[in-house]
Structure formats: structure tokens, C-alpha cells
Design an enzyme around this catalytic site. Structure first.
Site, mmCIF file in Angstrom:
data_model
loop_
_atom_site.group_PDB
_atom_site.id
_atom_site.type_symbol
_atom_site.label_atom_id
_atom_site.label_comp_id
_atom_site.label_asym_id
_atom_site.label_seq_id
_atom_site.Cartn_x
_atom_site.Cartn_y
_atom_site.Cartn_z
ATOM 1 N N LYS A 110 0.989 -1.310 -0.020
ATOM 2 C CA LYS A 110 0.113 -0.133 -0.057
ATOM 3 C C LYS A 110 0.775 1.304 -0.113
ATOM 4 C CE LYS A 110 -4.416 0.524 0.306
ATOM 5 N NZ LYS A 110 -5.369 -0.393 -0.065
HETATM 6 N N1 GLU Z 1 -7.238 -0.070 -3.122
HETATM 7 C C1 GLU Z 1 -7.909 -1.384 -3.482
HETATM 8 C C2 GLU Z 1 -8.092 -2.099 -2.370
HETATM 9 O O1 GLU Z 1 -7.741 -1.777 -1.318
HETATM 10 C C3 GLU Z 1 -7.455 -1.861 -4.639
HETATM 11 C C4 GLU Z 1 -6.168 -2.274 -4.934
HETATM 12 C C5 GLU Z 1 -5.712 -2.973 -6.179
HETATM 13 O O2 GLU Z 1 -6.428 -2.930 -7.213
HETATM 14 O O3 GLU Z 1 -4.236 -3.249 -6.296
HETATM 15 O O4 GLU Z 1 -8.230 -3.467 -2.477
#
Ligand code: GLU
Length: 421
Positions: A110
Site C-alpha cells: 500500500k
Molecule cells: N485499493 C484497492 C484495495 O484496497 C485496490 C487495490 C488494487 O487494485 O491493487 O483493495
């Protein structure tokens, strides 16, 4: 709308507690527990951005990779004033389990920048994004770590990241990020994927819990990309959406809110505030109204020890990451309220991100119908795997079952690879 209460746990402490509970139940060896409790890599960047008025401002951003044993790190980037290293650590760990629970070959990561993007002009936002992308360029890449949208980031921002990374290499590398616009290698269905996945899982859970979708009262907290799509699909399936909340407040109507009208209204007015036929409510009170299905689709720490006793839903489907604290979880378990955990419920986004990455690498694109059908298969299969695990285990809820599945997959990959050197 973010209800930050003083007693809300640090999200990373919460994530580690959830992991520890699963590790304990799996009787995971000490070495694996020690490895999986901590993020593998953490990058903090402080960087300058020239503002439109000529002043230079410093920004702080992060990219954390929790685990990459099952594949490249994967996870979104959020731009938010409340971003912290511990929040990004928690979100990275949750991504590891999320990818494992739906069994897609990614690890978890993240990123985030401490910023309120609403206070930046478009040109400032672009410069800030491109500089952040440059600062983290050493750790991201189509084979190593693939960012995507999250809170307050969108396809345009992904296009700037893709362009920045590509400029450094001298050719286009679309597979470095997902959630891009279609014109630069984005995937059909990605924008709606998280909300659509939430709907599939909610539908399956309702079936298991004996809640007919037709007429079921639904409350959705969050009317962004995830909440608005989930609300629309629940509405289209015959549910009665009685409550909605966005960043400015909440609206309630016992008779049900027409979601298409709400979507149009919110686009025109910039918020749901004063939508005709609804009464205003504060974002905390809306969660406590009578309903069958409650969908928190905003941020962490919304359902806590303080309000869990007053929640009237029969089913909670976590469209947001980490909306329920450990204390609230225990209260829901005691009260017989089923919680479909974030790592399963909102995994539709990263699942279609996986499809986007595969399409980019193959330079071969699929139709929206094909994508939605594949997404449905994965969400239903994963829901059933979690449900079966839950039924097999004594004293188990959906969260623990999802963790048992996910942690055992990651632990197995970690163990079989061994410890280097
Ligand atoms: N931000 C989204 C999540 O928390 C998508 C992450 C992604 O597609 O890599 O799952």
C-alpha cells in the site's frame, strides 16, 4: 464523515491482532509468525513540490510492501490528510491476505501521501503525483510492485504514475499500475469492480443467512467509487436502500432512496445533502438505523466498541478496509450479526486489477462481459471457500475463516520458499 474516535485502535495493531488470532488457530510455527507479522519493506519519502504561487511545499509519502512470497506486491495509493505509516502498514498487510483469500498471485502493498487533495489545484496534484511516483520508482514495477487507486486517487492519477514511470524508461510500461483509463491499457469493468464484488458477496451472504434481497433494507456509508456502485447494484437487485452517507453527512428515507436519482443529484450538487424526499442525519447515527444489510464503504474504525451494541443490521459487508475494530467484532459475534470481512468483501477491485495487469502483459484485452463473469466466478468461489472453512471450524466467524484460508496460503508459500540464505 470519517468518524475518528479517541479509543479507535491503531490500524496496524488491529491488523496484527487479526493475524495473531489466525496464526494461533493454525498453530503456525514461530518463524512464520515472526516473518508475517512485519512488513517486508517500508519506504518513507519526503519531497518538495512547487505550488502554483511559487512556494515550495514538502510532502511525506509511503510505500509499504508487506509480503511478496506469492507474487509481486499489489495495492492502492491513497491521498489523505490522515495517512500515517501505521495505517499504510495495516493496509499493506490486509492486501496480502486479500490477494490470498481470492487466490490471485500477488503479495500485498500500500502507498499513501499525507495530503488533502481537495486543497490542491489540478496542476499541483499532477506535480505532486509525478514527484511521489518518481520517489517510489525504485520499488514499484510491473514485476515487483503494482499500485492502483484507493481513497482519493483515480484513473487520471494512475495515468500520471504510469506516464512518469514510462518516461524514466523511455517506453510505455502500462503494467506498472492498474486502475488506469481505458485509453492507456486500463481494463473494462475496473472502475466498478470493487462495488460489484461487494454486491456478489452480499448476495451470496444473504442467501446463506436467509435474507431475501427483495425489499431488504440497506444502509451504505460512503458514496465514492465503491459505495455508490454497491448501492446501485443492491438497489437494482430489489433491495431498499434506506440510508446513504457521503463525506458531508448522511440521508435517510424509510421508503427507500432511488439510487439513480441520488447519483445524478450528487454529481450535480457535489454531495447528497438535501436530496428531496430524504431526511438529514449525521454519519454516525445513520449506521444505527434499522436495516438488514449495513455496508461500511468509507474508512477504517467506523464500527467500534462504542456503537457496535446499537447496530441493528443482520449482516455487515465490509466494503471499506478495516471499518470494524476488534472490540466491535467481538460484540457482533456475541450478538449474532454476521460480518463479511474486508479481505473478502472488497477483493473485487484487486481481482480486476489482476485481470488488467494480465491483459497489459499480454497486450490482449477482454470484453466487459468476460471480465464481470470472471469476477463473479472468483468472488462466489472465494465466498464459498470461506463459508465452508467457517462451517468446518469450531467457534469461527467469517473473518477468522477468511484469515485461516489466506494466512495458510501465504504461510505455505513462505515456508516452501525457505529462508534465504
Ligand atoms: N485499493 C484497492 C484495495 O484496497 C485496490 C487495490 C488494487 O487494485 O491493487 O483493495
Amino acid at each position: 464523515m470519517a468518524i475518528k474516535e479517541p479509543e479507535v485502535l491503531n490500524p496496524f495493531t488491529q491488523a496484527v491482532t487479526q493475524f495473531d488470532t489466525a496464526a494461533q488457530r493454525l498453530d503456525l510455527p514461530q518463524a512464520l509468525r515472526a516473518i508475517l507479522r512485519l512488513p517486508k519493506r517500508e519506504l518513507t519519502v519526503n519531497f518538495p513540490v512547487r505550488m502554483d504561487n511559487g512556494r515550495v511545499e514538502m510532502f511525506t509519502g509511503y510505500r509499504v510492501q508487506h509480503n511478496i512470497n506469492r507474487g509481486p506486491a499489489k495495492g492502492g495509493i491513497r491521498f489523505d490528510a490522515n495517512v500515517s505509516l501505521d495505517e499504510v502498514r495495516a493496509l499493506a498487510m490486509w492486501m496480502t491476505w486479500k490477494c490470498a483469500v481470492v487466490d490471485i498471485p500477488f503479495g500485498g502493498a500500500k502507498g499513501g501521501v499525507i495530503v488533502d487533495p481537495r486543497k490542491l489545484s489540478r496542476t499541483e496534484l499532477e506535480r505532486m503525483t509525478r514527484r511521489y511516483a518518481t520517489e517510489i520508482a525504485g520499488v514499484i514495477g510491473p514485476e515487483s510492485d503494482i499500485p492502483a487507486p484507493d481513497v482519493n486517487t483515480n484513473p487520471q492519477i494512475m495515468a500520471w504514475i504510469m506516464d512518469t514511470y514510462s518516461m524514466h524508461h523511455g517506453y510505455s510500461i502500462p503494467a506498472v499500475v492498474t486502475g488506469k483509463p481505458l485509453s492507456v491499457g486500463g481494463s473494462e469493468g475496473r472502475m466498478e469492480a470493487t462495488g460489484r464484488g461487494v454486491f456478489f458477496v452480499a448476495r451470496e451472504a444473504c442467501h446463506v443467512r436467509g435474507i431475501p434481497l427483495e425489499g431488504a433494507r440497506v444502509i451504505v456509508q460512503g458514496f465514492g467509487n465503491v459505495g455508490s456502485v454497491a448501492a446501485r447494484l443492491m438497489h437494482d437487485a430489489g433491495c431498499r436502500v434506506v440510508g446513504l452517507a457521503d463525506v458531508y453527512g448522511a440521508i435517510y428515507s424509510e421508503h427507500g432512496i432511488d439510487i439513480n436519482t441520488a447519483l445524478r443529484y450528487s454529481q450535480e450538487h457535489g454531495s447528497l445533502k438535501d436530496l428531496p424526499g430524504t431526511v438529514a442525519m449525521d454519519s454516525k447515527t445513520i449506521l444505527e438505523q434499522p436495516c438488514e444489510i449495513l455496508i461500511p464503504a468509507a474508512t477504517e474504525g467506523q464500527l467500534t466498541g462504542r456503537n457496535a451494541g446499537r447496530i441493528q443490521a443482520r449482516l455487515i459487508v465490509e466494503a471499506a478496509n478495516g471499518p470494524t475494530t476488534t472490540e466491535a467484532d467481538a460484540i457482533f459475534r456475541k450478538r449474532g450479526i454476521a460480518v463479511i470481512p474486508d479481505i473478502l468483501a472488497n477483493a473485487g477491485g484487486v481481482t480486476v486489477s489482476y485481470f488488467e495487469w494480465v491483459q497489459d502483459l499480454q497486450h490482449f484485452f477482454w470484453s466487459e462481459a468476460e471480465i464481470n463473469a470472471r469476477l463473479e466466478r472468483i468472488m462466489v468461489r472465494s465466498f464459498n471457500a470461506v463459508r465452508e472453512k467457517c462451517e468446518d471450524q469450531p467457534n469461527c466467524d467469517f473473518r477468522l475463516a477468511a484469515y485461516l484460508l489466506a494466512v495458510s496460503r501465504v504461510a505455505e508459500a513462505t515456508a516452501v520458499r525457505g529462508i534465504y540464505p
